[in-house]
Design a protein around this motif. Sequence first.
Motif, PDB file in Angstrom:
ATOM      1  N   GLU A  94       2.789   7.751  10.602  1.00 17.04           N
ATOM      2  CA  GLU A  94       3.405   8.927   9.971  1.00 17.04           C
ATOM      3  C   GLU A  94       3.140   8.945   8.477  1.00 17.04           C
ATOM      4  OE1 GLU A  94       7.438   8.585  11.169  1.00 17.04           O
ATOM      5  OE2 GLU A  94       6.910   8.874  13.274  1.00 17.04           O
ATOM      6  N   ALA A  95       3.316   7.766   7.824  1.00 19.48           N
ATOM      7  CA  ALA A  95       3.081   7.701   6.383  1.00 19.48           C
ATOM      8  C   ALA A  95       1.628   8.054   6.089  1.00 19.48           C
ATOM      9  CB  ALA A  95       3.408   6.311   5.856  1.00 19.48           C
TER      10      ALA A  95
ATOM     11  N   GLU B 136       4.063  -1.046  10.504  1.00 17.20           N
ATOM     12  CA  GLU B 136       5.490  -1.306  10.701  1.00 17.20           C
ATOM     13  C   GLU B 136       6.093  -0.289  11.668  1.00 17.20           C
ATOM     14  OE1 GLU B 136       7.084  -2.612   6.431  1.00 17.20           O
ATOM     15  OE2 GLU B 136       5.855  -0.827   6.421  1.00 17.20           O
TER      16      GLU B 136
ATOM     17  N   LEU C 156       1.509   7.056  -6.661  1.00 22.82           N
ATOM     18  CA  LEU C 156       0.577   8.168  -6.838  1.00 22.82           C
ATOM     19  C   LEU C 156       1.266   9.504  -6.565  1.00 22.82           C
ATOM     20  CD1 LEU C 156      -2.579   6.638  -5.161  1.00 22.82           C
ATOM     21  CD2 LEU C 156      -2.356   7.283  -7.544  1.00 22.82           C
ATOM     22  N   THR C 157       2.081   9.539  -5.487  1.00 19.91           N
ATOM     23  CA  THR C 157       2.813  10.768  -5.192  1.00 19.91           C
ATOM     24  C   THR C 157       3.709  11.135  -6.373  1.00 19.91           C
ATOM     25  OG1 THR C 157       2.875  10.008  -2.918  1.00 19.91           O
ATOM     26  CG2 THR C 157       4.255  11.877  -3.461  1.00 19.91           C
TER      27      THR C 157
ATOM     28  N   ILE D 141       0.837  -1.205   0.000  1.00 19.21           N
ATOM     29  CA  ILE D 141       0.000   0.000   0.000  1.00 19.21           C
ATOM     30  C   ILE D 141       0.872   1.256   0.000  1.00 19.21           C
ATOM     31  CG2 ILE D 141      -0.299  -0.054   2.514  1.00 19.21           C
ATOM     32  CD1 ILE D 141      -3.100   1.108   2.030  1.00 19.21           C
ATOM     33  N   LYS D 142       2.003   1.184   0.694  1.00 15.70           N
ATOM     34  CA  LYS D 142       2.908   2.336   0.669  1.00 15.70           C
ATOM     35  C   LYS D 142       3.502   2.513  -0.711  1.00 15.70           C
ATOM     36  CE  LYS D 142       4.250   2.337   5.416  1.00 15.70           C
ATOM     37  NZ  LYS D 142       5.203   1.712   6.311  1.00 15.70           N
TER      38      LYS D 142
ATOM     39  N   ALA E  47       0.975   4.228  -2.791  1.00 20.20           N
ATOM     40  CA  ALA E  47       0.912   5.638  -2.410  1.00 20.20           C
ATOM     41  C   ALA E  47       2.108   6.397  -2.988  1.00 20.20           C
ATOM     42  CB  ALA E  47       0.874   5.779  -0.894  1.00 20.20           C
TER      43      ALA E  47
ATOM     44  N   LEU F 188      -5.913   6.180   0.436  1.00 21.21           N
ATOM     45  CA  LEU F 188      -4.859   5.234   0.833  1.00 21.21           C
ATOM     46  C   LEU F 188      -4.185   5.690   2.123  1.00 21.21           C
ATOM     47  CD1 LEU F 188      -3.023   4.294  -2.486  1.00 21.21           C
ATOM     48  CD2 LEU F 188      -4.545   2.899  -1.101  1.00 21.21           C
TER      49      LEU F 188
ATOM     50  N   MET G 125      -1.025  -2.197  13.955  1.00 20.22           N
ATOM     51  CA  MET G 125      -0.619  -3.330  13.139  1.00 20.22           C
ATOM     52  C   MET G 125       0.499  -2.965  12.155  1.00 20.22           C
ATOM     53  SD  MET G 125      -4.027  -5.456  12.216  1.00 20.22           S
ATOM     54  CE  MET G 125      -4.494  -4.319  10.952  1.00 20.22           C
TER      55      MET G 125
ATOM     56  N   ARG H  55       4.360   3.059  14.253  1.00 21.07           N
ATOM     57  CA  ARG H  55       4.669   4.471  14.044  1.00 21.07           C
ATOM     58  C   ARG H  55       4.851   4.811  12.565  1.00 21.07           C
ATOM     59  NH1 ARG H  55       6.359   8.130  18.167  1.00 21.07           N
ATOM     60  NH2 ARG H  55       7.123   9.334  16.430  1.00 21.07           N
ATOM     61  N   ALA H  56       5.513   3.912  11.809  1.00 19.88           N
ATOM     62  CA  ALA H  56       5.807   4.201  10.411  1.00 19.88           C
ATOM     63  C   ALA H  56       4.525   4.402   9.624  1.00 19.88           C
ATOM     64  CB  ALA H  56       6.635   3.075   9.800  1.00 19.88           C
ATOM     65  N   ASP H  57       3.530   3.538   9.869  1.00 22.26           N
ATOM     66  CA  ASP H  57       2.276   3.656   9.135  1.00 22.26           C
ATOM     67  C   ASP H  57       1.498   4.890   9.552  1.00 22.26           C
ATOM     68  OD1 ASP H  57       3.198   1.125   8.483  1.00 22.26           O
ATOM     69  OD2 ASP H  57       1.161   0.463   8.012  1.00 22.26           O
TER      70      ASP H  57
ATOM     71  N   ILE I 296      -7.547   9.579  -4.476  1.00 26.32           N
ATOM     72  CA  ILE I 296      -7.170   8.183  -4.195  1.00 26.32           C
ATOM     73  C   ILE I 296      -6.042   8.145  -3.161  1.00 26.32           C
ATOM     74  CG2 ILE I 296      -6.382   6.016  -5.194  1.00 26.32           C
ATOM     75  CD1 ILE I 296      -7.360   7.023  -7.901  1.00 26.32           C
ATOM     76  N   LEU I 297      -5.079   9.053  -3.323  1.00 27.96           N
ATOM     77  CA  LEU I 297      -3.941   9.073  -2.397  1.00 27.96           C
ATOM     78  C   LEU I 297      -4.417   9.350  -0.973  1.00 27.96           C
ATOM     79  CD1 LEU I 297      -0.898   8.854  -2.098  1.00 27.96           C
ATOM     80  CD2 LEU I 297      -0.720  11.290  -2.534  1.00 27.96           C
TER      81      LEU I 297
ATOM     82  N   ARG J 281      12.369   6.968   6.808  1.00 30.20           N
ATOM     83  CA  ARG J 281      11.884   6.748   8.169  1.00 30.20           C
ATOM     84  C   ARG J 281      10.555   5.999   8.180  1.00 30.20           C
ATOM     85  NH1 ARG J 281      11.752   8.638  13.495  1.00 30.20           N
ATOM     86  NH2 ARG J 281       9.606   8.760  14.182  1.00 30.20           N
ATOM     87  N   MET J 282       9.690   6.346   7.210  1.00 31.62           N
ATOM     88  CA  MET J 282       8.377   5.701   7.162  1.00 31.62           C
ATOM     89  C   MET J 282       8.419   4.344   6.476  1.00 31.62           C
ATOM     90  SD  MET J 282       6.134   8.664   5.522  1.00 31.62           S
ATOM     91  CE  MET J 282       6.491  10.361   5.664  1.00 31.62           C
ATOM     92  N   ARG J 283       9.588   3.890   6.080  1.00 31.27           N
ATOM     93  CA  ARG J 283       9.736   2.629   5.348  1.00 31.27           C
ATOM     94  C   ARG J 283       8.952   2.615   4.046  1.00 31.27           C
ATOM     95  NH1 ARG J 283      12.206  -1.257   8.430  1.00 31.27           N
ATOM     96  NH2 ARG J 283      12.364  -0.742  10.619  1.00 31.27           N
TER      97      ARG J 283
ATOM     98  N   PHE K  79       1.171  11.752   6.300  1.00 28.55           N
ATOM     99  CA  PHE K  79       1.817  12.429   5.179  1.00 28.55           C
ATOM    100  C   PHE K  79       1.001  12.282   3.906  1.00 28.55           C
ATOM    101  CE2 PHE K  79       4.454  12.342   1.411  1.00 28.55           C
ATOM    102  CZ  PHE K  79       5.089  13.568   1.494  1.00 28.55           C
ATOM    103  N   PHE K  80       0.650  11.024   3.571  1.00 27.74           N
ATOM    104  CA  PHE K  80      -0.025  10.797   2.291  1.00 27.74           C
ATOM    105  C   PHE K  80      -1.428  11.389   2.290  1.00 27.74           C
ATOM    106  CE2 PHE K  80       3.096   7.191   1.922  1.00 27.74           C
ATOM    107  CZ  PHE K  80       3.793   7.765   0.869  1.00 27.74           C
TER     108      PHE K  80
ATOM    109  N   VAL L  29      -6.258   4.750   5.036  1.00 30.06           N
ATOM    110  CA  VAL L  29      -6.139   3.317   5.354  1.00 30.06           C
ATOM    111  C   VAL L  29      -4.867   3.057   6.166  1.00 30.06           C
ATOM    112  CG1 VAL L  29      -5.855   1.014   4.380  1.00 30.06           C
ATOM    113  CG2 VAL L  29      -7.437   2.619   3.319  1.00 30.06           C
ATOM    114  N   MET L  30      -3.764   3.686   5.714  1.00 27.17           N
ATOM    115  CA  MET L  30      -2.502   3.512   6.452  1.00 27.17           C
ATOM    116  C   MET L  30      -2.613   4.055   7.863  1.00 27.17           C
ATOM    117  SD  MET L  30       0.628   4.456   4.008  1.00 27.17           S
ATOM    118  CE  MET L  30      -0.064   4.707   2.417  1.00 27.17           C
TER     119      MET L  30
END
Lengths: 501, 149
Positions: free
Chosen positions: B12-13, B69, A174-175, A167-168, A171, B55, B67, B8-10, B51-52, A428-430, B16-17, B58-59
């Motif tokens: 923040e992502a 990363e 799309l970015t 999913i990342k 994203a 998504l 759940m 945390r990664a999800d 769409i972004l 950082r966000m993987r 951001f998104f 969802v993240m």
Amino acid sequence: MDLLTNLDIGFQAALSLHNLTFCFIGVLVGTAIGMLPGLGPLATIAMLLPLTYALEPVSGLIMIAGIYYGAQYGGSTTAILVNLPGESSSVVSCLDGHQMARKGRAGAALAIAALGSFFAGTVATLLIAAFSPVLAEVAFLFGPVEYFAMMVLGLTAATLLAHGSFIKGVAMVLTGLILGLVGADVNSGTYRFTFGSFSLTEGIEFVAVAMGLFAFTDIVANIRSNQARDVASPSLRNLMMSAKEFRQAVFPVIRGTAIGSMLGLLPGGGAMISSFASYAVEKRVSRHPEEFGQGAVAGLAGPEAANNAGAQTSFIPMLTLGIPSNGVMALMIGALMVHNIAPGPFVMVSNPEVFWGLIASMWIGNAMLVVLNLPLIPLWVRLIQVQYWVLFPIILVVCCVGLFSINNNVVPIYFAAGFTVLGCLFWRMRAEAAPLLLGFILGPLMEEHFRRSLLLSRGDLSIFWHSPLSVAMLSIAAAMCLVILLPQIRKGRKAAFEEEA
Amino acid sequence: MFSKSSGRADLEAGLFFTGFGVLTAALSLQYPLGTIAMMGPGMFPFMLGTILAILGLVMLLSGLSGMGEESRSLPLVPTLLISLSILAFAVLLVRVGLAAAIVAQVFIALWASEHFSWKRAVALSLGLLAFCYVVFVYFLGISVPLLAV
């Protein structure tokens, strides 16, 4: 004998002294960076891209291609000698290659890797020469609908096979697509997302994005990691492999070449997946699976051939369809566009010397690598010992001067600084940055084909269901998404159940 | 293996998104959207942004539920110093010249690593200055002044 005439054009272009020099520089630099951990092919190609702007298109592409497959060779050399994969695609070579070196067969291991890669490179080059025209014929039948469907499929597959969360990856694509739209809109001439700034009217400089996200972000990620490496230089007196080792290597090399050639064709495929797949296959078919990890010849020969074959055949979708299957191919497309060559099936007709010259140069480059690599190993071993604090200021300065040289303008440098911060956040966000680059390259193209399709159908979205090719490609893309998402949903449910229990 | 991470990664992502998607969609509204058949310049970015943003949400949810990363720890000081060194290069290049730009960049960047020493920084600056002058200015003929007056 079309193939022969074509190859003749190619060899004439590639064998000019000028192009031979750039091929040599490419494979030499490629081998060097393949050795150095913390400096990958993406970062290096981004670094050298501005330099190729001044060259003829064919010379520039030959050099970039040389870096790419040179890195495969370099990566396996360090993997064998010091158990340190210089490239992600040579992780597998560490397993058995380094064990062979520890048993005093370092020379033989290097020879197997080099000759296996050369064989794979030769076969893959022939495959590219034979199949590209066929694939290009098909591509000529494509209309906007099919092109759009193919880009969706290509981007989905590339994201799927890249590592990291799916999913990342989507994203990030799309970015990238959004960032690629900055600048003048082709259809209406409207300036989009330029915020009144003149320097944005032609879009964000592609090299600045690539350098910021790869070269500079890599520096930040590596700067604090411990770079202490003890290099035990093994004896290289005996480069010859024994007849037994040769026999053990033959079939794995052939199987590896076949696996690599096929996986390289897939979007998102290429060197890394090919080597892993080949190792798995060799272990399965081997009569002595217990030898794997203890220095089995097959465990080195197969993956080495596979990663080189995969690296080469991943050029096919880029050259014939204009669709990049990985980050390096996206950079190649960027390099083509700078020279006003629109990537796609037309390149073969409009610039045959570029197309066939590049293919011929791959074979020449592979031959150079075999000749070059084996005698230069002592030199390479010393190169691994270069400290990172020497390396990264060099990367920074060369990149910045390169960015300036694109238009004699400092604006791209400012953008690169911005994308460095962004790249660090993504790290950082993987979130993998390569899908973003693919989206960035394809953004304007994808929009154009999407708009044109719907213009043709007068706004009827079902046009994407009317062409059988488009249906096939879109359903494959959808099926791939389902396959990856289903286990996650199931796992998520399972986790939810466990929590309740 | 299945220990619960903070995700945390999800998180923040996701933030951001979602933010970037909403921003894109909002900004594209200032351009004509057109119809599906005759799309204006705003339509495609509006769709992508929407769409972004979805998504991203969802993240965000998967991050909130723990759940997702675990994020990598970003070394803050090197991030800022490396970016700063790039900016310093750009600013100094046109105002003072290549010599100053390279020296400033090398010093700031090397400061970010644990291996900083004055001797190393001076040696690297001089070496790179010579290298860039020979390769870029002499061989490739890029018009960049060593010292801009």
